[in-house]
Design an enzyme around this catalytic site. Structure first.
Site, PDB file in Angstrom:
ATOM      1  N   GLY A 184       0.731  -1.249   0.000  1.00 34.17           N
ATOM      2  CA  GLY A 184       0.000   0.000   0.000  1.00 34.17           C
ATOM      3  C   GLY A 184       0.760   1.299   0.000  1.00 34.17           C
ATOM      4  N   ARG A 235       3.649  -1.957  -5.518  1.00 39.72           N
ATOM      5  CA  ARG A 235       3.898  -0.750  -6.313  1.00 39.72           C
ATOM      6  C   ARG A 235       5.212  -0.062  -5.930  1.00 39.72           C
ATOM      7  NH1 ARG A 235      -0.596   2.279  -8.357  1.00 39.72           N
ATOM      8  NH2 ARG A 235      -1.838   1.246  -6.757  1.00 39.72           N
ATOM      9  N   ARG A 240      -4.383   1.499 -16.618  1.00 36.71           N
ATOM     10  CA  ARG A 240      -4.608   2.323 -15.434  1.00 36.71           C
ATOM     11  C   ARG A 240      -5.337   3.638 -15.729  1.00 36.71           C
ATOM     12  NH1 ARG A 240      -1.393   4.153 -12.276  1.00 36.71           N
ATOM     13  NH2 ARG A 240      -2.499   3.567 -10.413  1.00 36.71           N
ATOM     14  N   CYS A 255     -11.104   1.000 -30.191  1.00 33.41           N
ATOM     15  CA  CYS A 255     -12.415   1.596 -30.453  1.00 33.41           C
ATOM     16  C   CYS A 255     -13.194   1.776 -29.165  1.00 33.41           C
ATOM     17  CB  CYS A 255     -13.188   0.709 -31.417  1.00 33.41           C
ATOM     18  SG  CYS A 255     -12.215   0.359 -32.880  1.00 33.41           S
TER      19      CYS A 255
END
Ligand code: LLP
Length: 421
Positions: free
Chosen positions: A239, A277, A313, A344
């Site tokens: 986190g 992350r 993202r 598209c």
């Protein structure tokens, strides 16, 4: 800190020019820096060096085996959320006793494989899951080390879609259920209760919600111990956020570690961390080429050869990845662009009204901070093959994911006999 910088106006990853990589491997392409991965891991490990601690890299952020092997060599464990992730982790030599199995829906096969491998811990998300683990462990002569994932009802996270600690989220058991569930777990065969687990969300840049959650968990650990439940581990989840733009200043690993130390006080526990992350995010960039520049209705579109299938993202979380020109040209103006892909869908847009160095067809652009939740979330929508990934180490570069050919994609599907003429 990362190892992507300009040398003579050309963006480099460590000692290799990004233009050269794009020429050699094509675009779009994910580029990872070994030195950055290593640095991120070491800074965190160093911050926790005085504390019994298992760093279980949350491989959902980037599970490429070359990335995992880089971290495994530094001593990292893995936080896995599927049987597939567990197999990947073990394939690169991460020892089972450094693997923590999180995830909301562990199948019977997942559980049996994990028991057989002898993983460090199951992070249990519900009572039915606990019963399933107990039944399988008991029937097959194993003992499962378990922690409950407790939902502390603390909301946090960089975007509503990546917050997990609120009452309406599917994750974990409810705060008020904690004590009863632990007492029950102690009575079940095949179960060794050893930990409390918490993960409240992702891209958390401020320590306050983490501190609030950890303080609650420390209180619970003390209560459980008093009630005779011998908790020896605290899994603090992942986190901690990363800087996505110049000027972003998330809490540092050292500040995070100091906060954890303060909250733990004299509590004697093994800490488990599940960072994803913060290890991989700024260790990767995503590089694409401009296909067309189109001006229409007063807007200027830069249409890239990369789409939301490659980097989801922005479409999913309205995330903005800083975009840099791979080659800086002093003479060019700065203009506003809508940066879009070839798919598209109107959501196939990386940024709106984004000020960038004037672009021409064929120019290369780099999306920064794309090492986490980039390639792993890519897909083949519009029959666009999943793109290449490369790993740089000094002046070495290696292809670490080969895109499938169209022929391979087409051959993986079957037209039933009755449709063949
Ligand atoms: N542990 C658990 C139980 C998790 O669910 C997660 C992330 C982590 C650890 C690692 O969190 P991190 O350190 O990376 O923040 N796709 C989203 C992020 C989803 C995070 C899911 N869980 C994005 O691109 O922002």
């Amino acid at each position: 800190m990362h190892h992507f910088e300009y040398r003579d106006s050309v963006l480099h990853c460590e000692d290799i020019s990004v233009s050269d990589i794009a020429e050699r491997f094509g675009t779009p392409v994910y580029i990872y820096s070994s030195a950055t991965l290593t640095r991120h891991y070491k800074v965190l490990a160093d911050a926790f060096k005085d504390q019994p601690c298992l760093i279980a890299y949350a491989m959902k952020a980037n599970s490429n085996q070359a990335v995992l092997a880089t971290l495994a060599a530094l001593g990292s464990g893995a936080d896995v959320v599927s049987g597939g992730e567990m197999k990947r982790a073990m394939a690169v030599g991460i020892p089972a006793n450094k693997i923590v199995f999180s995830g909301v829906a562990k199948s019977r096969t997942d559980i049996l494989d994990a028991l057989e491998a002898g993983i460090h811990q199951f992070n249990v998300e519900s009572l039915p899951e606990l019963h399933r683990i107990s039944e399988l462990a008991n029937a097959n002569g194993y003992t499962a080390d378990i922690a409950f994932r407790i939902n502390p009802h603390v909301e946090a996270g960089g975007h509503a879609n990546i917050s997990t600690g609120g009452a309406e989220h599917k994750f974990g058991i409810a705060w008020h259920e904690g004590k009863d569930f632990y007492t029950l777990a102690q009575s079940l065969p095949g179960i060794n209760v050893c930990g409390v687990d918490v993960h409240i969300g992702s891209q958390i840049t401020n320590l306050d919600p983490l501190r609030a959650a950890f303080e609650k968990v420390v209180g619970l650990v003390r209560d459980l111990r008093e009630a005779g439940v011998p908790i020896t581990r605290m899994d603090l989840g992942g986190g901690l956020g990363i800087p996505y733009r110049d000027g972003d200043e998330p809490a540092t690993p050292a500040e995070y570690a100091a906060m954890v130390r303060e909250v733990l006080g004299d509590l004697d526990v093994e800490v488990i961390l599940e960072p994803g992350r913060m290890i991989a995010g700024n260790a990767g960039i995503f590089v694409s080429r401009v296909e067309y520049i189109k001006e229409r209705d007063g807007r200027r579109f830069a249409i890239l050869d990369a789409g939301m299938n490659d980097l989801m993202r922005p479409a999913l979380y309205q995330a903005v990845h800083e975009m840099k020109p791979v080659v800086r040209s002093e003479g060019r103006a700065t203009l506003d662009y809508d940066i879009v892909g070839p798919i598209c869908e109107s959501t196939d847009r990386f940024a709106k009204n984004y000020p960038a160095q004037e672009m021409n067809e064929g120019d290369l652009v780099a999306f920064m901070s794309a090492g986490a939740y980039g390639a792993v979330m890519s897909n083949q929508y519009n029959t666009r093959p999943m793109c290449a990934e490369v790993l740089v180490n000094g002046d070495n570069v290696a292809l670490i994911r080969t895109p499938p050919t169209f022929e391979e994609i087409i051959a993986s599907e079957t037209v039933p006999e009755w449709l063949k003429t």
